[in-house]
Write an enzyme that holds these catalytic residues in place. Structure first.
Site, PDB file in Angstrom:
ATOM      1  N   GLY A  23      10.531  40.407  25.494  1.00 47.08           N
ATOM      2  CA  GLY A  23      11.805  40.766  26.219  1.00 47.08           C
ATOM      3  C   GLY A  23      13.069  41.049  25.834  1.00 47.08           C
ATOM      4  O   GLY A  23      13.144  41.214  24.627  1.00 47.08           O
ATOM      5  N   GLY A  25      17.468  41.229  26.443  1.00 48.76           N
ATOM      6  CA  GLY A  25      18.760  40.723  27.362  1.00 48.76           C
ATOM      7  C   GLY A  25      20.068  41.048  26.697  1.00 48.76           C
ATOM      8  O   GLY A  25      19.909  41.896  25.926  1.00 48.76           O
ATOM      9  N   GLY A  26      21.099  40.507  27.142  1.00 50.75           N
ATOM     10  CA  GLY A  26      22.413  40.839  26.895  1.00 50.75           C
ATOM     11  C   GLY A  26      22.620  40.660  25.404  1.00 50.75           C
ATOM     12  O   GLY A  26      23.621  40.939  24.754  1.00 50.75           O
ATOM     13  N   MET A  27      22.195  39.538  24.701  1.00 48.08           N
ATOM     14  CA  MET A  27      22.249  39.326  23.450  1.00 48.08           C
ATOM     15  C   MET A  27      21.339  40.238  22.401  1.00 48.08           C
ATOM     16  O   MET A  27      21.809  40.202  21.443  1.00 48.08           O
ATOM     17  CB  MET A  27      21.845  37.686  23.286  1.00 48.08           C
ATOM     18  CG  MET A  27      22.144  37.161  21.968  1.00 48.08           C
ATOM     19  SD  MET A  27      22.042  35.315  22.021  1.00 48.08           S
ATOM     20  CE  MET A  27      21.916  35.112  20.390  1.00 48.08           C
ATOM     21  N   VAL A  30      13.590  40.052  22.102  1.00 48.61           N
ATOM     22  CA  VAL A  30      12.725  38.793  21.499  1.00 48.61           C
ATOM     23  C   VAL A  30      11.361  39.297  21.248  1.00 48.61           C
ATOM     24  O   VAL A  30      10.852  40.147  22.120  1.00 48.61           O
ATOM     25  CB  VAL A  30      12.761  38.033  22.682  1.00 48.61           C
ATOM     26  CG1 VAL A  30      11.926  36.604  22.223  1.00 48.61           C
ATOM     27  CG2 VAL A  30      14.277  37.496  23.197  1.00 48.61           C
ATOM     28  N   LYS A  44      14.274  35.805  18.088  1.00 49.98           N
ATOM     29  CA  LYS A  44      15.299  36.518  18.802  1.00 49.98           C
ATOM     30  C   LYS A  44      16.179  37.204  17.925  1.00 49.98           C
ATOM     31  O   LYS A  44      16.928  36.594  17.100  1.00 49.98           O
ATOM     32  CB  LYS A  44      15.943  35.383  19.773  1.00 49.98           C
ATOM     33  CG  LYS A  44      17.322  35.976  20.374  1.00 49.98           C
ATOM     34  CD  LYS A  44      18.154  34.997  21.146  1.00 49.98           C
ATOM     35  CE  LYS A  44      17.404  33.921  22.094  1.00 49.98           C
ATOM     36  NZ  LYS A  44      18.095  33.006  22.831  1.00 49.98           N
ATOM     37  N   ASP A 138      23.016  28.077  32.592  1.00 49.13           N
ATOM     38  CA  ASP A 138      22.228  29.142  33.127  1.00 49.13           C
ATOM     39  C   ASP A 138      20.726  28.674  33.700  1.00 49.13           C
ATOM     40  O   ASP A 138      19.741  29.359  33.196  1.00 49.13           O
ATOM     41  CB  ASP A 138      22.225  30.516  32.359  1.00 49.13           C
ATOM     42  CG  ASP A 138      21.988  31.809  33.296  1.00 49.13           C
ATOM     43  OD1 ASP A 138      22.009  31.709  34.451  1.00 49.13           O
ATOM     44  OD2 ASP A 138      21.389  32.500  32.495  1.00 49.13           O
TER      45      ASP A 138
END
Length: 747
Positions: A23, A25-27, A30, A44, A138
């Protein structure tokens, strides 16, 4: 599992071979990785543009260090990391289960038994997260992964650790529309553990109905509904609707604690591992088979998939997680009805012995939800407990190691130290207890409230004189009356009157309604005063428990009210709206009221014609006859004010303990709080005693504000301290609440 690697993807990160994409994301991205020994991990990898920011590197390193402290059974543990690497990365445990969001989207809402089991696991996960000083911020369906033995809460990349205020990006909002708490959106209150409780309520609503409690639509519409409108809970079964509604309370201090939720939701969870709906369980089995089929796959472990934003430590001036608590006083905290995890032999009648320990002091005892999810083969995450050092003669805060002699276990399970002259904070005796919720005493008797009822102890030895079962957990310190009566309220809304000499119950009066919370009782002349959480003040006859009169005031919420105060024929009671009511103690008629503006969450103090109250913004001295302010000071209060001589003491829960001149309101000194403090200060013998939330008791000189000594008795204080003569009594538990101890210390 996952998708195929692309040309730009790394093939090796640290010691881990990268085999698939999981996956993004904003960071960062992964990946599914394999350790040299074949273990599956989620790796990550931070985006290069973020990694080039030195400030982000510092934040990321701090978040990794914080995430390592989270060791709960239902959280995805960090197993490795290199915040200074090129690229920066971290690896977490992996399990091939779908997220809750995927499961509900594909197979529809869950039946209520599965939702309750889900809620119990998530509550225990939050308990571990908050215990490490972290606020998740979150919690949402995509951050909940499903495994056969329970859910896993993931994504601590945007969690905020205590003490990281200097590294914050000011103005950044962290969270997901539809699952953020009102205080996250409005900024009107600190974002603390109660914010995660709100998100938990929203997640459970989604699991049970297929949609969040505030519907769907643009982020602006969802955010508006969260702040201004009530949640839609019609689709929830009645057994879940009440607890979810409490989680979704607009005001943070009205939401229940995770320990309370854990017991409420876990009460009916089956012990056969069948918590997942059938179609979801089949998906999980297929994914496990696929992983096992891989030549380098190892056994089942836990995943973490990054979908959130970059980590955001709190802004300068923003409260840190050690400060974040919905109700900072003992009276306003709903003590979790934790049933003791130890066998009956561990009652005070048995000698206090430490639990069997594994490597590095890890406890061999189970967590509360372990049995409910049949977690066979998974070791308990260890939690150090400072109290065990007492058993080999070491006590934090004592200048001398080995100062505590072994003594012999008495009938009550306490161990006498045999010493009579000791430096402040040194141990006289320690005994194992059920969860202690309150301590009081008078002359030569110590009275303790716990999960089973009330006990009278010998203050010198800790031995039990008598016990009186109440059937339910006693919610606060018992109160002594002028008639040799001991009065206490239990979690089921019953007021108990017990003879202090014999321990026999004189009467029990159901003044509450079911499990509606009562405030601590306040004895007066032949009358007891107690307030219900529905906004009713009651005057109860001490002879038989009958109600003499009632007084009603506006109140809506779940948390109990602070204890009333009786002064010069007037009963003083505080409402959640920040209004102090003065009621005639004989007739129940209102004399006056004072509106403090910001919420007033502490009990009042009164003496010599003055009434002292604290709000979240100011401290006041009022005329006891009229309710008019005599002075006010811009000093927030989170504890009951305590008057000793001409000095008023109180703290704000997070920053400082204050000493004020009771005549003028002028601040005499302030003492910085090293950690969060939940309970009111206890002043005796020129010393202010503070029970920290980290299980430390601190003694501060009442005249100068300098610390005299400190004592570490566990991971979490469970009740306010009590002083009798030259001894202070202090109760604390370890982080997993597997053991509770009552300590007697020299003052």
């Amino acid at each position: 599992m996952g998708t195929a690697l692309e040309a730009e993807d790394p093939r090796q990160v640290g010691r881990y071979r990268i085999v698939a994409r999981l996956g993004a994301g904003g960071m960062g991205r992964v990946y599914l990785g394999r350790s040299p020994g074949g273990r599956s991990v989620a790796v990550k990898v931070v985006h290069q543009e973020l990694a080039r920011d030195d400030g982000f590197r510092r934040r990321f390193a701090r978040e990794v260090a914080t995430a390592r402290r989270v060791t709960g059974v239902f959280t995805a543990a960090v197993v490795d990391a290199d915040p200074d690497g090129e690229p920066a990365w971290l690896a977490t445990e992996y399990v091939p289960g779908p997220s809750l969001g995927e499961a509900v989207d594909a197979h529809g809402p869950w039946p209520w038994p599965g939702v309750r089991a889900l809620g119990a696991g998530l509550a225990e996960a939050l308990e571990a997260i908050h215990g490490a000083g972290v606020i998740h911020r979150d919690l949402k369906p995509s951050n909940v992964l499903l495994a056969q033995d329970g859910p896993r809460v993931i994504d601590f990349g945007i969690s905020v650790a205590a003490g990281s205020t200097a590294l914050t990006r000011t103005g950044t909002m962290v969270g997901t529309p539809g699952y953020m708490s009102p205080e996250q959106l409005s900024g009107t209150a600190p974002v603390g553990p109660a914010s995660d409780v709100f998100s938990l309520g929203a997640v459970l609503t989604y699991a049970a109905t297929g949609t969040g409690p505030f519907g769907t639509g643009p982020a602006q519409a969802l955010n508006y509904r969260i702040v201004h409108e009530q949640p839609r809970l019609d689709g929830l079964p009645a057994s879940l609707r009440d607890v979810v509604a409490h989680c979704l309370a607009k005001r943070a201090e009205l939401r229940p604690e995770v320990g309370f939720l854990l017991d409420e939701l876990g009460r009916e969870v089956q012990d056969d591992g069948s918590w997942l709906p059938g179609p979801v369980a089949e998906v999980l089995r297929e994914r496990r088979r696929a992983l096992t089929a891989s030549p380098s796959a190892s056994g089942p472990v836990r995943p973490e998939v990054e979908e959130g934003a970059a980590p955001r430590p709190p802004a300068e001036g923003e409260a840190t997680p050690s400060s974040l608590h919905r109700a900072p006083t003992a009276a306003s905290l709903p003590p979790p009805p934790v049933h003791p995890p130890t066998a009956p032999a561990d009652r005070p009648d048995a000698a206090p012995t430490p639990p069997a320990a594994g490597p590095a002091g890890q406890s061999a005892g189970p967590t509360r939800r372990r049995a409910l999810f049949a977690l066979s083969g998974i070791a308990v995450a260890g939690a150090g407990f400072g109290a065990w050092r007492l058993l080999d003669g070491r006590a934090d805060g004592s200048p001398e190691a080995g100062d505590r002699s072994a003594g012999s276990p008495g009938k009550g399970g306490g161990r006498e130290t045999g010493a009579t002259r000791r430096p402040g904070g040194s141990v006289r005796w320690t005994r194992k207890e059920y969860p202690v919720t309150g301590i009081t005493g008078r002359e030569r008797a110590l009275y303790v409230a716990d999960a089973e009822g009330l006990s009278a102890l010998d203050p010198g030895s800790g031995r039990t004189r008598w016990t009186c079962a109440t059937g339910e957990l006693v919610v606060d310190s018992p109160r002594l009356g002028a008639d040799d009566g001991l009065y206490a309220v239990s979690y089921d809304g019953v007021l108990h009157a017990v003879d202090t000499g014999t321990g026999r119950e004189r009467w029990a009066s159901e003044v509450g309604r079911g499990k509606e919370r009562l405030s601590p009782v306040v004895p007066g002349d032949e009358v007891l005063y107690v307030s219900r959480s529905d906004g009713t003040l009651l005057a109860v006859d001490t002879a038989d428990g009958s109600v003499r009169w009632t007084y009603s005031f506006a109140f809506e919420g779940f948390a109990p009210l602070p204890a009333p105060k009786v002064h010069q024929g007037t009963v003083l009671v505080v409402t959640e709206q920040g209004v102090l009511h003065a009621v005639d103690s004989a007739t129940g008629r209102k004399r006056w009221e004072f509106d403090g503006g910001p919420r007033m969450v502490t009990a009042p103090e009164a003496a010599a014609g003055r009434v002292y109250v604290c709000t979240t913004a100011d401290s006041y001295a009022l005329d006891a006859q009229t309710g008019r302010p005599v002075w006010s000071l811009r000093t927030p209060g989170a504890s009951d004010p305590v008057l000793e001589g001409d000095t008023l003491f109180h703290h704000d829960g997070v920053k400082a303990l204050y000493a004020l001149d009771s005549g003028t309101g002028k601040r005499r000194w302030s003492f910085p709080l090293p950690s969060r403090v939940l309970f009111a200060p206890v002043v005796a013998g020129g010393v202010v005693h503070l029970a920290d939330d980290d299980g430390t008791l601190r003694a501060v000189d009442a005249r100068t504000g300098e610390q005299r000594w400190s004592f570490s008795g566990g991971e979490k204080a469970s009740a306010s301290a009590t002083v009798l003569g030259n001894t202070v009594f202090f109760a604390a538990s370890d982080k997993e609440r597997a053991s509770y101890h009552l300590h007697a210390l020299s003052v």
